[in-house]
Every structure is written in structure tokens, then in C-alpha cells.
Design a protein around this motif. Structure first.
Motif, short mmCIF file in Angstrom:
data_model
loop_
_atom_site.label_atom_id
_atom_site.label_comp_id
_atom_site.label_asym_id
_atom_site.label_seq_id
_atom_site.Cartn_x
_atom_site.Cartn_y
_atom_site.Cartn_z
N PHE A 25 10.89 -2.60 7.71
CA PHE A 25 12.04 -2.00 7.07
C PHE A 25 12.95 -3.06 6.44
N GLY A 26 13.57 -2.65 5.30
CA GLY A 26 14.56 -3.49 4.67
C GLY A 26 15.90 -3.40 5.41
N ILE A 56 7.26 9.45 1.16
CA ILE A 56 6.32 8.33 1.13
C ILE A 56 5.75 8.22 -0.26
N TYR A 66 0.83 -1.20 0.00
CA TYR A 66 0.00 0.00 0.00
C TYR A 66 0.86 1.25 0.00
N SER A 67 1.98 1.20 0.69
CA SER A 67 2.86 2.37 0.73
C SER A 67 4.31 1.95 0.91
N LEU A 77 2.61 6.26 -2.25
CA LEU A 77 1.37 5.50 -2.03
C LEU A 77 0.96 4.76 -3.28
N ALA A 133 4.58 -1.17 3.67
CA ALA A 133 3.37 -1.50 4.41
C ALA A 133 2.33 -2.04 3.45
N ALA A 134 1.81 -3.23 3.78
CA ALA A 134 0.66 -3.77 3.06
C ALA A 134 -0.59 -3.25 3.76
N ALA A 135 -1.72 -3.36 3.11
CA ALA A 135 -2.96 -2.83 3.69
C ALA A 135 -3.21 -3.43 5.06
N GLY A 136 -3.38 -2.57 6.05
CA GLY A 136 -3.70 -3.01 7.39
C GLY A 136 -2.51 -3.49 8.20
N ASN A 137 -1.30 -3.45 7.62
CA ASN A 137 -0.13 -3.97 8.32
C ASN A 137 0.82 -2.86 8.75
N LYS A 138 1.70 -3.22 9.65
CA LYS A 138 2.69 -2.27 10.14
C LYS A 138 3.80 -2.06 9.11
N LEU A 139 4.59 -1.03 9.33
CA LEU A 139 5.73 -0.72 8.48
C LEU A 139 6.85 -1.70 8.78
N HIS A 178 7.99 3.80 2.28
CA HIS A 178 8.58 4.96 2.95
C HIS A 178 10.10 4.86 2.80
#
Lengths: 109, 116
Positions: free
Chosen positions: A99-100, A47, A29-30, A49, A91-97, A32
Motif C-alpha cells: 500500500f501507498g 481493482i 500486475y494489479s 488488472l 502488486a507485481a506478478a507473484g508478489n504481495k499487495l 487496488h
């Protein structure tokens, strides 16, 4: 699942360009982007989107390919201040961020 | 505008000891995050608060780690007892809202923990 960044490290001369990629196995979904200098906090860059436009921050820009679930960060005409470690967070829909592992960038004079 | 404040900046302890970290988010930010960043890796979310309630603590090792945000402002993260593998930088971040998918997270300077 953690996104995969490539390359792991890159060395540039001042004024050169570089591309950092961030790939995920999930529908995103996004995305960052952050830059972290040694011993300092990560600093937010931008960011992107899903369905959004390519973004820019000074001479640093990024794109988001929804079909490939991949984002790319473009460092154009690099400056010494661009040195640091770049992290993407996805972040996928409804999920937390999440990091790579980061891409270490060193810009030399 | 003041940024995210954290203390202490550095801490050295022996294994099996306990340690606590403090974080004060940006004024007005409802959401607070604690991350663990092991050397050479990206930050890993430990716990996320929305005001004083826990939104996500799925990656918090609850047998030794605890966190609280009693009045919905500052927060404390505790480790008891510490293990060698807890050596890391503990980053606190805050955002205006809880939708981490689109909200910018602002990070503090972190606390560097070394467990001997």
C-alpha cells in the motif's frame, strides 16, 4: 517497494473533481483502490488488472497506465461522503499487495 | 454477510508487556492477513495465511511478534514484549483465495494499540 501517491492531500468543494495518482517503480500486475474514513476499516473500491479496462464505482473511476506503471483515481462531482483517505495497493506478478502512504481528501459543502 | 471481526477494539499497555489480538475472517475465506497501520501511513503486511499455513511473514518482527491460525479459521496475533514503536492500528483482512494480486481483501475494524 511502496507505491508513491500524489497529492498527499486535497480539499474540494462539493461537486468539484479531483485526481489521485499512484506510481510504482515495479512492473505491476494489479492496482487496488481503498477508501478509509477516520477510525474505520479500509473499504474496497475497485481493482484494475494489467490489460484490463478502466473501472468505475458510482462517480469514482480509475485507470491503469501499464507503460508508466501508474494508476489514477478520478473523483467526479464529489460528494461529502467522498471524504476520507484513499490508498492504492499495488502488486507485481507473484508478489504481495503493497500500500501507498495515502491521499487525504476533504470535501466541503 | 458478516464481515471480518476483530477484538479488542482498543488496548493500552505499558512497554515490555504482552498483548494479543483476535481475528475471525469472513466465512469461507481461505486467506487471512494481518497488517500494521501506523498513524498517517498505509497498511503494512505483517503475515499472510492460506488456510492454516503461512504464505508470507517476511515483514513480521519475529523476535517479538507471533501469529497463528490453528484451524484455518480465526487467528491470533501476539506481541511480546511490546515496544513504544508498536503503537499502531492492527488490521485483519481476509480474501477468498491466496492470489493477493487479484483477490479483493476485506478489512476488519482494527485494534488500536497504544504502548506507553
Amino acid at each position: 517497494q511502496q507505491p508513491v501517491q500524489s497529492p498527499q492531500a486535497v480539499i474540494l468543494r462539493e461537486g468539484e473533481d479531483a485526481v489521485i495518482n499512484c506510481s510504482s517503480s515495479k512492473a505491476l500486475y494489479s492496482v487496488h483502490w481503498y477508501r478509509q474514513k477516520h477510525g474505520e476499516a479500509p473499504v474496497f473500491l475497485m481493482i484494475l488488472l494489467k490489460g484490463g479496462e478502466q473501472k468505475g464505482h458510482e462517480k469514482i473511476s480509475a485507470s491503469f497506465n501499464e507503460k508508466k506503471q501508474q494508476s489514477s483515481l478520478y473523483l467526479t462531482a464529489s460528494q461529502l461522503s467522498y471524504s476520507g483517505t484513499y490508498f492504492c495497493g499495488t502488486a507485481a506478478a507473484g508478489n504481495k499487495l503493497t500500500f501507498g502512504g495515502g491521499t487525504r481528501v476533504l470535501v466541503k459543502p | 454477510e458478516a464481515g471480518v471481526a476483530q477484538s479488542p477494539r482498543y488496548k493500552i499497555i505499558e512497554k515490555r508487556q504482552s498483548v494479543a489480538f483476535w481475528c475471525n475472517p469472513i466465512s469461507g475465506h481461505a486467506t487471512l492477513y494481518w497488517y500494521q497501520q501506523i498513524l498517517g501511513q498505509g497498511p503494512k503486511l505483517l503475515i499472510q495465511f492460506q488456510n492454516n499455513g503461512v504464505v508470507d511473514d517476511s515483514q513480521l518482527p519475529k523476535d517479538r511478534f507471533s501469529a497463528e491460525r490453528l484451524k484455518g479459521v480465526d487467528s491470533t496475533l501476539k506481541i511480546q514484549p511490546a515496544k513504544l514503536e508498536d503503537s499502531a492500528v492492527y488490521l485483519c483482512a481476509s480474501s477468498l483465495d491466496s492470489s493477493g494480486m487479484v483477490e479483493t481483501q476485506y478489512f476488519g475494524p482494527g485494534t488500536r494499540l497504544l504502548v506507553l
